[in-house]
Write a protein that holds these residues in place. Structure first.
Motif, PDB file in Angstrom:
ATOM      1  N   LEU A   8       5.964  10.412   5.369  1.00 29.08           N
ATOM      2  CA  LEU A   8       5.790  10.369   6.608  1.00 29.08           C
ATOM      3  C   LEU A   8       7.021  10.516   7.565  1.00 29.08           C
ATOM      4  CD1 LEU A   8       2.648   9.214   7.294  1.00 29.08           C
ATOM      5  CD2 LEU A   8       2.695  11.221   6.830  1.00 29.08           C
ATOM      6  N   ALA A   9       7.867   9.888   7.004  1.00 35.10           N
ATOM      7  CA  ALA A   9       9.139   9.605   7.869  1.00 35.10           C
ATOM      8  C   ALA A   9       9.918  10.382   8.191  1.00 35.10           C
ATOM      9  CB  ALA A   9      10.250   8.072   7.696  1.00 35.10           C
ATOM     10  N   ARG A  10       9.812  11.089   6.512  1.00 34.40           N
ATOM     11  CA  ARG A  10      11.066  12.426   6.548  1.00 34.40           C
ATOM     12  C   ARG A  10      10.808  13.567   6.877  1.00 34.40           C
ATOM     13  NH1 ARG A  10      13.399  12.625   0.461  1.00 34.40           N
ATOM     14  NH2 ARG A  10      14.631  13.791   1.192  1.00 34.40           N
ATOM     15  N   LEU A  11       9.038  13.443   7.377  1.00 36.52           N
ATOM     16  CA  LEU A  11       8.801  15.044   8.329  1.00 36.52           C
ATOM     17  C   LEU A  11       9.022  14.866   9.276  1.00 36.52           C
ATOM     18  CD1 LEU A  11       5.129  15.037   6.652  1.00 36.52           C
ATOM     19  CD2 LEU A  11       7.046  16.532   6.159  1.00 36.52           C
ATOM     20  N   ARG A  12       9.411  13.265   9.922  1.00 37.38           N
ATOM     21  CA  ARG A  12      10.028  13.363  11.147  1.00 37.38           C
ATOM     22  C   ARG A  12      11.427  13.756  11.303  1.00 37.38           C
ATOM     23  NH1 ARG A  12       5.229  10.728  11.378  1.00 37.38           N
ATOM     24  NH2 ARG A  12       3.820  11.664  13.514  1.00 37.38           N
ATOM     25  N   GLY A  13      12.402  14.142  10.133  1.00 36.75           N
ATOM     26  CA  GLY A  13      13.439  13.694  10.270  1.00 36.75           C
ATOM     27  C   GLY A  13      14.460  12.819   9.776  1.00 36.75           C
ATOM     28  N   ASN A  61      16.316  10.134   6.972  1.00 31.74           N
ATOM     29  CA  ASN A  61      16.938  10.248   5.684  1.00 31.74           C
ATOM     30  C   ASN A  61      15.127   8.975   4.917  1.00 31.74           C
ATOM     31  OD1 ASN A  61      18.534   7.636   5.762  1.00 31.74           O
ATOM     32  ND2 ASN A  61      19.799   8.912   7.233  1.00 31.74           N
ATOM     33  N   LYS A  62      15.950   8.902   4.083  1.00 33.71           N
ATOM     34  CA  LYS A  62      15.273   8.018   2.895  1.00 33.71           C
ATOM     35  C   LYS A  62      15.902   6.364   3.179  1.00 33.71           C
ATOM     36  CE  LYS A  62      13.837   7.072  -1.267  1.00 33.71           C
ATOM     37  NZ  LYS A  62      13.149   7.480  -3.582  1.00 33.71           N
ATOM     38  N   LYS A  63      17.435   6.492   3.234  1.00 27.66           N
ATOM     39  CA  LYS A  63      17.850   4.739   3.314  1.00 27.66           C
ATOM     40  C   LYS A  63      17.695   4.541   4.070  1.00 27.66           C
ATOM     41  CE  LYS A  63      22.109   2.980   3.072  1.00 27.66           C
ATOM     42  NZ  LYS A  63      23.480   3.226   3.325  1.00 27.66           N
ATOM     43  N   ASP A  64      17.665   4.965   5.593  1.00 31.88           N
ATOM     44  CA  ASP A  64      16.816   4.955   6.725  1.00 31.88           C
ATOM     45  C   ASP A  64      15.594   4.413   7.167  1.00 31.88           C
ATOM     46  OD1 ASP A  64      19.777   4.923   7.975  1.00 31.88           O
ATOM     47  OD2 ASP A  64      19.223   6.019   8.863  1.00 31.88           O
ATOM     48  N   ALA A  65      14.728   5.205   6.479  1.00 27.66           N
ATOM     49  CA  ALA A  65      13.743   4.815   6.432  1.00 27.66           C
ATOM     50  C   ALA A  65      13.008   3.341   5.588  1.00 27.66           C
ATOM     51  CB  ALA A  65      12.611   6.023   6.241  1.00 27.66           C
ATOM     52  N   LEU A  66      13.212   3.860   4.678  1.00 31.22           N
ATOM     53  CA  LEU A  66      13.631   2.251   3.706  1.00 31.22           C
ATOM     54  C   LEU A  66      13.879   0.739   4.511  1.00 31.22           C
ATOM     55  CD1 LEU A  66      14.081   3.056   0.358  1.00 31.22           C
ATOM     56  CD2 LEU A  66      11.770   2.699   1.370  1.00 31.22           C
ATOM     57  N   LYS A  67      14.694   0.934   4.811  1.00 34.20           N
ATOM     58  CA  LYS A  67      15.740   0.028   6.129  1.00 34.20           C
ATOM     59  C   LYS A  67      14.534  -0.687   7.284  1.00 34.20           C
ATOM     60  CE  LYS A  67      19.569  -1.275   8.572  1.00 34.20           C
ATOM     61  NZ  LYS A  67      20.927  -1.133   9.037  1.00 34.20           N
ATOM     62  N   GLU A  68      13.940   0.550   7.938  1.00 33.51           N
ATOM     63  CA  GLU A  68      12.872   0.344   9.638  1.00 33.51           C
ATOM     64  C   GLU A  68      11.596  -0.342   8.505  1.00 33.51           C
ATOM     65  OE1 GLU A  68      13.095   0.592  12.600  1.00 33.51           O
ATOM     66  OE2 GLU A  68      15.165   0.208  11.780  1.00 33.51           O
ATOM     67  N   LEU A  69      11.329   0.301   7.292  1.00 33.44           N
ATOM     68  CA  LEU A  69       9.942   0.096   6.531  1.00 33.44           C
ATOM     69  C   LEU A  69      10.405  -1.506   6.678  1.00 33.44           C
ATOM     70  CD1 LEU A  69       7.224   0.413   6.227  1.00 33.44           C
ATOM     71  CD2 LEU A  69       8.413   0.671   3.632  1.00 33.44           C
ATOM     72  N   ALA A  70      11.437  -2.081   6.111  1.00 34.81           N
ATOM     73  CA  ALA A  70      11.531  -3.661   5.676  1.00 34.81           C
ATOM     74  C   ALA A  70      11.173  -4.086   6.401  1.00 34.81           C
ATOM     75  CB  ALA A  70      12.549  -4.088   4.859  1.00 34.81           C
ATOM     76  N   HIS A  71      11.633  -3.431   7.749  1.00 31.49           N
ATOM     77  CA  HIS A  71      11.976  -4.240   9.110  1.00 31.49           C
ATOM     78  C   HIS A  71      10.642  -5.352  10.076  1.00 31.49           C
ATOM     79  CE1 HIS A  71      13.342  -5.631  13.617  1.00 31.49           C
ATOM     80  NE2 HIS A  71      12.198  -4.338  13.914  1.00 31.49           N
ATOM     81  N   TRP A  72       9.961  -4.125   9.305  1.00 29.25           N
ATOM     82  CA  TRP A  72       8.257  -4.162  10.080  1.00 29.25           C
ATOM     83  C   TRP A  72       7.583  -4.519   9.524  1.00 29.25           C
ATOM     84  CZ3 TRP A  72       7.185  -3.020  15.422  1.00 29.25           C
ATOM     85  CH2 TRP A  72       7.782  -2.306  16.115  1.00 29.25           C
ATOM     86  N   LEU A  73       7.234  -4.357   8.471  1.00 24.57           N
ATOM     87  CA  LEU A  73       6.612  -6.021   7.733  1.00 24.57           C
ATOM     88  C   LEU A  73       7.350  -7.014   7.445  1.00 24.57           C
ATOM     89  CD1 LEU A  73       6.995  -3.357   3.745  1.00 24.57           C
ATOM     90  CD2 LEU A  73       4.737  -3.479   5.520  1.00 24.57           C
ATOM     91  N   ASP A  74       8.503  -7.254   7.940  1.00 27.47           N
ATOM     92  CA  ASP A  74       8.746  -8.392   7.743  1.00 27.47           C
ATOM     93  C   ASP A  74       8.579  -9.512   9.490  1.00 27.47           C
ATOM     94  OD1 ASP A  74      10.860  -9.214   5.453  1.00 27.47           O
ATOM     95  OD2 ASP A  74      12.669  -8.676   6.264  1.00 27.47           O
ATOM     96  N   ARG A  75       8.305  -8.680   9.871  1.00 26.33           N
ATOM     97  CA  ARG A  75       7.910  -8.637  11.407  1.00 26.33           C
ATOM     98  C   ARG A  75       6.288  -8.896  11.705  1.00 26.33           C
ATOM     99  NH1 ARG A  75       9.720  -6.028  17.194  1.00 26.33           N
ATOM    100  NH2 ARG A  75       7.376  -6.790  18.564  1.00 26.33           N
ATOM    101  N   PHE A  76       5.388  -7.934  10.573  1.00 23.84           N
ATOM    102  CA  PHE A  76       4.590  -8.572  10.624  1.00 23.84           C
ATOM    103  C   PHE A  76       4.072  -9.187   9.433  1.00 23.84           C
ATOM    104  CE2 PHE A  76       3.063  -3.524  12.607  1.00 23.84           C
ATOM    105  CZ  PHE A  76       3.446  -4.428  13.932  1.00 23.84           C
TER     106      PHE A  76
END
Length: 299
Positions: free
Chosen positions: A96-101, A103-118
């Motif tokens: 879904l992140a790649r559909l919004r422009g 890249n995979k590396k940045d998306a995984l980094k942000e996902l890890a951040h939010w999973l940690d936060r939650f």
């Protein structure tokens, strides 16, 4: 980038879901939509996103309609869960992140951040179907905000969440606002809207019955709530002029009155009758206003 809804009407056959709705949603604010099921909230959201066309009126964001050229700036969390149950969380969110422009590396980094936060980092490689409904809701929220949208639309974002996770999501929403995101959301929990929103709209049968700044709405409503805890009966207040509601409680009574002056009159009547442990005058709650305008509690 102000969101404007101008004289918008949406009909489905002979049924009018939204009727002549006009609102201005300020940039960088949290705007709440309230209403019972069928009030027109979700239909309005879908028209904002361009998923439904209005029959009349227009909707613009920064003076332009929302379309594919601006979709990468928008985040949307629908009321109905839309995740693929057989996919891993990482696969789902990165797609879904790649559909919004992103890249995979940045998306995984942000996902890890939010999973940690939650507080669910272990969900990175779990399948969506293995998660509880509440945790699926958290993943869907992450999917909606991972690309740092400028406009975020949340349809019942707290649905299925326990109180601890509601607080986690509320903190995230507040942080997004601080970073400049305009947030439009609906909730059936009045206290959430009251806590988060400066601006709101109460809809009833497709029409706005109250809208504007929350402070002004409360001020213009006029009626106040009076909370009294006393060691003697308070029933004598019930039939006084200016008392619009009276509810006996274990410790005394909760009373709705027409204006502040009435509180002073009641206080004078209480003096000398016994011990008064609490006498508090408060603004009417959003739930009070909703009941007055719509005719039923929405809890």
């Amino acid at each position: 980038m102000v969101l404007k809804i101008e004289s918008v009407t949406k009909r489905f056959g002979h049924f009018t879901a939204v009727s002549n709705l006009t609102l201005t949603i300020p940039e960088g604010e949290i705007f709440g939509f309230l209403g019972a099921n069928g009030a027109g909230k979700t239909t309005t959201f879908r028209m904002i996103l361009g998923l439904l066309d209005s029959n009349e009126g227009k909707i613009s964001w920064d003076g332009q309609p929302i379309n594919y050229s601006t979709s990468h700036l928008i985040g949307y969390l629908p009321e109905e869960r839309g995740l693929y149950p057989k996919l891993k969380v990482s696969e789902q969110v990165v797609y879904l992140a790649r559909l919004r422009g992103m890249n995979k590396k940045d998306a995984l980094k942000e996902l890890a951040h939010w999973l940690d936060r939650f507080k669910v980092p272990e969900y990175m490689n779990k399948k969506v179907e293995e998660l509880s409904k509440g945790n699926q809701q958290k993943i869907q929220f992450i999917s909606a905000i991972l690309h740092k949208p400028k406009l975020l639309i949340l349809d019942e974002p707290f649905s299925g969440l326990d109180p601890v996770n509601v607080e986690l999501l509320k903190e995230a929403v507040i942080d997004l606002k601080r970073n400049g995101t305009t947030i439009v959301f609906s909730s059936h929990r009045m206290e959430h809207v009251e806590e988060l929103c400066e601006f709101l709209c109460i809809m009833h049968k497709g029409k706005p019955v109250v809208h504007g700044e929350l402070k002004g709405i409360k001020r213009n409503f006029g009626k106040k709530n009076l909370i009294i805890h006393a060691d003697f009966p308070l029933d004598f207040i019930k039939n006084q002029s200016g008392v619009t509601k009276f509810k006996t409680t274990v410790e005394g009574a909760n009373i709705q009155i027409e204006n502040e002056d009435m509180a002073q009159r009641i206080l004078k009547d209480l003096v000398g009758k016994g011990v008064i442990r609490k006498f508090a005058l408060e603004e009417s709650s959003l739930n009070d206003i909703f009941i007055e305008k719509v005719g039923a509690s929405y809890e």
